[in-house]
Design an enzyme around this catalytic site. Structure first.
Site, mmCIF file in Angstrom:
data_model
loop_
_atom_site.group_PDB
_atom_site.id
_atom_site.type_symbol
_atom_site.label_atom_id
_atom_site.label_comp_id
_atom_site.label_asym_id
_atom_site.label_seq_id
_atom_site.Cartn_x
_atom_site.Cartn_y
_atom_site.Cartn_z
ATOM 1 N N GLY A 1 1.113 6.699 -4.243
ATOM 2 C CA GLY A 1 0.949 4.816 -4.656
ATOM 3 C C GLY A 1 0.244 5.274 -5.945
ATOM 4 N N ASP B 1 5.098 7.235 -6.507
ATOM 5 C CA ASP B 1 5.187 5.951 -5.581
ATOM 6 C C ASP B 1 6.669 5.989 -4.774
ATOM 7 O OD1 ASP B 1 2.711 3.245 -6.398
ATOM 8 O OD2 ASP B 1 5.100 2.501 -5.491
ATOM 9 N N ILE B 2 6.377 4.814 -3.879
ATOM 10 C CA ILE B 2 7.427 4.134 -3.246
ATOM 11 C C ILE B 2 8.425 3.851 -4.299
ATOM 12 C CG2 ILE B 2 6.793 2.239 -1.705
ATOM 13 C CD1 ILE B 2 8.161 2.560 0.663
ATOM 14 N N TYR C 1 -6.006 -3.051 8.880
ATOM 15 C CA TYR C 1 -5.645 -2.624 8.020
ATOM 16 C C TYR C 1 -7.203 -1.892 7.799
ATOM 17 C CZ TYR C 1 -8.177 -1.678 2.333
ATOM 18 O OH TYR C 1 -8.486 -0.959 1.941
ATOM 19 N N ILE D 1 -11.772 -3.807 -5.995
ATOM 20 C CA ILE D 1 -12.311 -3.680 -7.628
ATOM 21 C C ILE D 1 -11.556 -4.380 -8.492
ATOM 22 C CG2 ILE D 1 -11.572 -1.327 -9.012
ATOM 23 C CD1 ILE D 1 -11.451 0.577 -6.479
HETATM 24 C C1 AKB Z 1 -8.859 -5.416 -0.005
HETATM 25 O O1 AKB Z 1 -9.293 -6.332 -0.064
HETATM 26 O O2 AKB Z 1 -8.268 -5.873 0.902
HETATM 27 C C2 AKB Z 1 -9.344 -4.581 -0.834
HETATM 28 C C3 AKB Z 1 -10.468 -3.417 -0.111
HETATM 29 C C4 AKB Z 1 -11.530 -4.154 -0.223
HETATM 30 O O3 AKB Z 1 -10.211 -2.607 0.231
HETATM 31 N N1 AKB Z 1 -9.526 -4.672 -2.140
#
Ligand code: AKB
Length: 320
Positions: A10, A36-37, A141, A171
């Site tokens: 990544g 990276d892909i 996620y 970030i």
């Molecule tokens: C997201 O918003 O999914 C990422 C995180 C906070 O892991 N930036």
């Protein structure tokens, strides 16, 4: 000490682009294998196309380059992941299992695994969320990151594989764009400000989330990876904190330099994701174990973003 050779998955992502350059500085440009892909334009250094769901392809690269450390950044983030939950689970878990197995079988010394504030969910302490908070993530996620943390701990305990991990907040950096997360607005807003456009925010004005300036995120990653092994007591993933702010606070900080900057609000599905996340993080264990200390507050972050982005746009070096 043997020469370290680092592989990054990544490497073309928000964090990967910047971390790759930092690792090239530390270990030498020839000792970093960025993957990276997708192909990367104008990449300086060693770059290989890698679909990290392909175990054999990953194994071949680790053997070919005698890799000693893997930074596994490839993942589908929170907002994008909700559009395709099952593929997101498959990709996030399969790639991490591949990294863990290849690292175990080919004696890779250290693995870095990014986790996230997305591991937390509703009904937690949302202010100064503790390290040991229970995890009931609301996104696929977040579920994959919470599971990944447990696998990191498992491989450390069972195979003594030195996996190290951070729960990143959002970030914010000028070097790259977000990659489908709920915190992406905090980068996009600066591009609108520089280009004198009104910014339409997908979160409500008062949604406070934990965030961190890119330089702090890179410093935290390197500090964790260079910390003495025996100091690291947390083998799931460390809480780390930078700054917490809301869209309206960020807009006001920008308006100190760009008084005519305008923001409007049109919350969408990402609002409920943000509502399930902490407002601030207790990172006392990271401070205790490897001396973590953020350096950027909201004012410094805002100034650095505006100054650097303005330069990038005026030099035409924006390659986002
Ligand atoms: C997201 O918003 O999914 C990422 C995180 C906070 O892991 N930036």
């Amino acid at each position: 000490m043997n020469q370290e050779v680092v592989l990054i998955t990544g490497a073309g992502g928000q964090l990967g682009t910047v971390l790759t350059k930092e690792l090239q500085q530390i270990y030498g440009i020839d000792n970093v294998v960025a993957t990276d892909i997708r192909p990367q334009d104008n990449f300086n250094g060693t770059f290989e196309i890698l679909d990290a769901t392909d175990l054999k392809a990953l194994e071949d690269l680790v053997k070919e380059y005698n890799i000693t450390q893997i930074y596994h950044l490839a993942a589908i983030l929170s907002a994008k992941g909700e559009q395709a939950p099952m593929p997101t689970w498959d990709i996030n878990m399969k790639t991490f299992f591949n990294v863990l197995e290849v690292a175990r079988l080919f004696n890779v010394d250290k693995v870095f695994y990014p986790s996230s504030i997305a591991v937390f969910g509703n009904n937690i302490e949302r202010v100064k969320t503790p390290q040991s908070s229970y995890l009931v993530p609301e996104t696929v996620y977040g579920i994959s990151k919470a599971a990944g943390e447990q696998w990191a701990n498992y491989y450390f305990k069972k195979y003594n594989l030195d996996v190290r991990s951070l729960r990143y907040p959002g970030i914010v950096g000028y070097q790259s764009l977000g990659g489908g997360g709920t915190t992406d607005y905090a980068v996009d807003i600066f591009h609108s400000a520089i280009n004198q456009e009104t910014f339409q925010c997908f979160l409500e004005p008062n949604t406070i989330l934990p965030m961190m300036f890119m330089d702090d995120a890179i410093r935290a990653t390197i500090a964790l990876m260079q910390a003495p092994k025996e100091n690291l007591k947390t083998r799931t993933s460390y809480n780390i904190a930078g700054i917490s702010f809301s869209p309206e606070e960020l807009a006001s900080a920008i308006q100190k330099t760009y008084p005519n900057f305008k923001i409007t609000y049109k919350p969408d599905f990402r609002q409920s994701i943000a509502n399930s996340w902490p407002m601030s993080i207790d990172d006392s264990e990271a401070r205790r174990d490897w001396n973590w200390q953020p350096q950027y507050n909201l004012e410094l972050l805002t100034q650095s973003m505006l100054t650097n982005l303005k330069l990038k746009y005026s030099d035409n070096t924006i390659t986002l």
